[in-house]
Motif scaffolding. Structure first.
Motif, PDB file in Angstrom:
ATOM      1  N   LYS A 152       0.827  -1.211   0.000  1.00 22.68           N
ATOM      2  CA  LYS A 152       0.000   0.000   0.000  1.00 22.68           C
ATOM      3  C   LYS A 152       0.859   1.257   0.000  1.00 22.68           C
ATOM      4  CE  LYS A 152      -4.215   1.779   2.080  1.00 22.68           C
ATOM      5  NZ  LYS A 152      -5.275   1.538   3.088  1.00 22.68           N
ATOM      6  N   GLU A 153       2.012   1.177   0.644  1.00 19.58           N
ATOM      7  CA  GLU A 153       2.895   2.346   0.740  1.00 19.58           C
ATOM      8  C   GLU A 153       3.703   2.582  -0.533  1.00 19.58           C
ATOM      9  OE1 GLU A 153       6.681   3.938   3.459  1.00 19.58           O
ATOM     10  OE2 GLU A 153       5.613   2.092   4.012  1.00 19.58           O
ATOM     11  N   HIS A 154       4.155   1.509  -1.163  1.00 19.98           N
ATOM     12  CA  HIS A 154       5.117   1.675  -2.263  1.00 19.98           C
ATOM     13  C   HIS A 154       4.621   1.246  -3.656  1.00 19.98           C
ATOM     14  CE1 HIS A 154       8.473   2.611   0.443  1.00 19.98           C
ATOM     15  NE2 HIS A 154       8.045   1.635   1.234  1.00 19.98           N
ATOM     16  N   SER A 155       3.702   0.299  -3.719  1.00 19.19           N
ATOM     17  CA  SER A 155       3.370  -0.297  -5.017  1.00 19.19           C
ATOM     18  C   SER A 155       2.581   0.648  -5.913  1.00 19.19           C
ATOM     19  CB  SER A 155       2.562  -1.586  -4.827  1.00 19.19           C
ATOM     20  OG  SER A 155       2.304  -2.198  -6.076  1.00 19.19           O
ATOM     21  N   VAL A 156       2.913   0.634  -7.204  1.00 17.63           N
ATOM     22  CA  VAL A 156       2.192   1.463  -8.172  1.00 17.63           C
ATOM     23  C   VAL A 156       1.005   0.716  -8.777  1.00 17.63           C
ATOM     24  CG1 VAL A 156       4.219   2.837  -8.753  1.00 17.63           C
ATOM     25  CG2 VAL A 156       3.734   0.765 -10.074  1.00 17.63           C
ATOM     26  N   ASP A 157       0.834  -0.554  -8.390  1.00 20.41           N
ATOM     27  CA  ASP A 157      -0.331  -1.324  -8.835  1.00 20.41           C
ATOM     28  C   ASP A 157      -1.468  -1.068  -7.850  1.00 20.41           C
ATOM     29  OD1 ASP A 157      -2.229  -3.101  -9.682  1.00 20.41           O
ATOM     30  OD2 ASP A 157      -0.904  -4.852  -9.740  1.00 20.41           O
ATOM     31  N   THR A 158      -2.159   0.037  -8.059  1.00 18.84           N
ATOM     32  CA  THR A 158      -3.167   0.475  -7.093  1.00 18.84           C
ATOM     33  C   THR A 158      -4.341  -0.499  -6.965  1.00 18.84           C
ATOM     34  OG1 THR A 158      -4.161   1.824  -8.842  1.00 18.84           O
ATOM     35  CG2 THR A 158      -2.615   2.919  -7.357  1.00 18.84           C
ATOM     36  N   ALA A 159      -4.684  -1.176  -8.059  1.00 11.33           N
ATOM     37  CA  ALA A 159      -5.798  -2.127  -8.012  1.00 11.33           C
ATOM     38  C   ALA A 159      -5.470  -3.299  -7.093  1.00 11.33           C
ATOM     39  CB  ALA A 159      -6.119  -2.632  -9.415  1.00 11.33           C
ATOM     40  N   ASN A 168      -3.257  -3.293  -4.742  1.00  9.55           N
ATOM     41  CA  ASN A 168      -2.996  -2.806  -3.383  1.00  9.55           C
ATOM     42  C   ASN A 168      -4.228  -2.860  -2.490  1.00  9.55           C
ATOM     43  OD1 ASN A 168      -0.464  -2.324  -4.260  1.00  9.55           O
ATOM     44  ND2 ASN A 168      -0.633  -0.096  -4.333  1.00  9.55           N
ATOM     45  N   GLU A 169      -5.398  -2.744  -3.104  1.00 12.86           N
ATOM     46  CA  GLU A 169      -6.637  -2.813  -2.340  1.00 12.86           C
ATOM     47  C   GLU A 169      -6.823  -4.187  -1.716  1.00 12.86           C
ATOM     48  OE1 GLU A 169      -8.602  -0.201  -1.701  1.00 12.86           O
ATOM     49  OE2 GLU A 169      -7.079   0.979  -2.763  1.00 12.86           O
TER      50      GLU A 169
END
Length: 306
Positions: free
Chosen positions: A171-178, A180-181
């Motif tokens: 959640k803090e670093h990943s650019v894969d926002t989908a 990350n949920e």
């Protein structure tokens, strides 16, 4: 869809153009203002999709002389594409200029013929096939943290090694926002999951349950991968290795193909066919494919001299 699948770019109307022939003046349509002949239709369609259509027709004739693709093979690939694209399948055909499934099947058949020409020289070892077979019996539940550069990936991996929480770091670093949920979860993957990066899959299948990978670079960036669960197929659903090894060897060969290899194989077959185009407007249709880069460079130098 996978890289070896035919790209949906052929213009609609190829079959119609093929039927025109351009060799007589039979009437195609009658109007009070005058008739439209096959010659006129041929010329009009040639200007819009002539080179593309001619390539399609020649590719099929040349490749079909040495390689065979059955209706059953085309049906199987069509079903795979429908499964991959789901409700987007019809839209994909329409956006790519195909008038219907039959129109697309023609291009798909040519692509499968080209694939057979390309895999002919691809080698796989029995060890590779056996490893692929073993992996086919598994489904992995995976999660990842995707970052843009190697330094960040190494920093995240160091934090994980020190006991950091995977979901929190995702959640803090990943650019894969989908993802990350869901704590970085990508759900379940198989060794041949469509549209999944092959480097990612290869690295994921090296991991044991709960193991975290070192930074892995793909076309999307740098990944930290963790396998959270491994499911094995029930033994009753697993066919003996000797029964499926030929099919799996072919799948592996196809997976090794890239656009350059496919093009080289096609060019090789076209050169053997000694193609001559009589229509002056389509004379250059195959020049870029048949002339080696060196030949093209030499020709350019000769033209400059003149």
């Amino acid at each position: 869809m996978k890289k070896w699948v035919v790209t949906l770019t052929m213009a609609a109307g190829i079959v119609g153009l093929a039927g025109c022939g351009g060799q007589n003046s039979d009437t195609v349509a009658k109007t009070s203002a005058g008739n439209v002949t096959k010659d006129e239709l041929y010329e009009a369609m040639k200007g819009k999709a002539g080179e593309q259509a001619l390539q399609q027709l020649v590719f099929e004739k040349v490749l079909s002389k040495e390689y065979k693709v059955s209706d059953k093979e085309v049906d199987k690939k069509m079903d795979e594409l429908k499964e991959q694209l789901g409700p987007q399948f019809e839209m994909a055909l329409a956006q790519s200029g195909f008038k219907d499934e039959d129109d697309f099947r023609e291009s798909l058949k040519v692509n499968l013929l080209q694939e057979k020409a390309a895999v002919k020289d691809v080698k796989v070892s029995e060890k590779e096939v056996k490893e692929y077979y073993d992996n086919k019996q598994k489904e992995l539940e995976v999660r990842h943290i995707l970052v843009e550069d190697e330094k960040t990936a190494k920093d995240v991996k160091a934090k994980l090694d020190q006991g950091g929480d995977f979901a929190a770091l995702a959640k803090e670093h990943s650019v894969d926002t989908a993802a990350n949920e869901q704590g970085g979860s990508l759900g379940t993957i198989t060794i041949d999951t469509p549209q999944m990066d092959q480097t990612f899959i290869k690295e994921a299948f090296k991991l044991k349950k709960d193991q975290i990978s070192n930074p892995v670079q793909t076309q999307f960036g740098w990944h930290i991968i963790q396998v959270t669960n491994i499911k094995e197929k029930p033994k009753k659903d697993v066919k003996p290795f000797d029964e499926v090894k030929d099919d799996y060897a072919h799948e592996l060969k196809v997976a090794k193909l890239d656009p350059e290899t496919m093009q080289e194989a096609l060019t090789k077959e076209l050169k053997k066919a000694d193609i001559k185009v009589n229509d002056k407007d389509l004379k250059e249709t195959f020049d870029a494919m048949l002339n080696d880069k060196q030949d093209q460079g030499d020709n350019k130098k000769e033209e400059e001299k003149k």
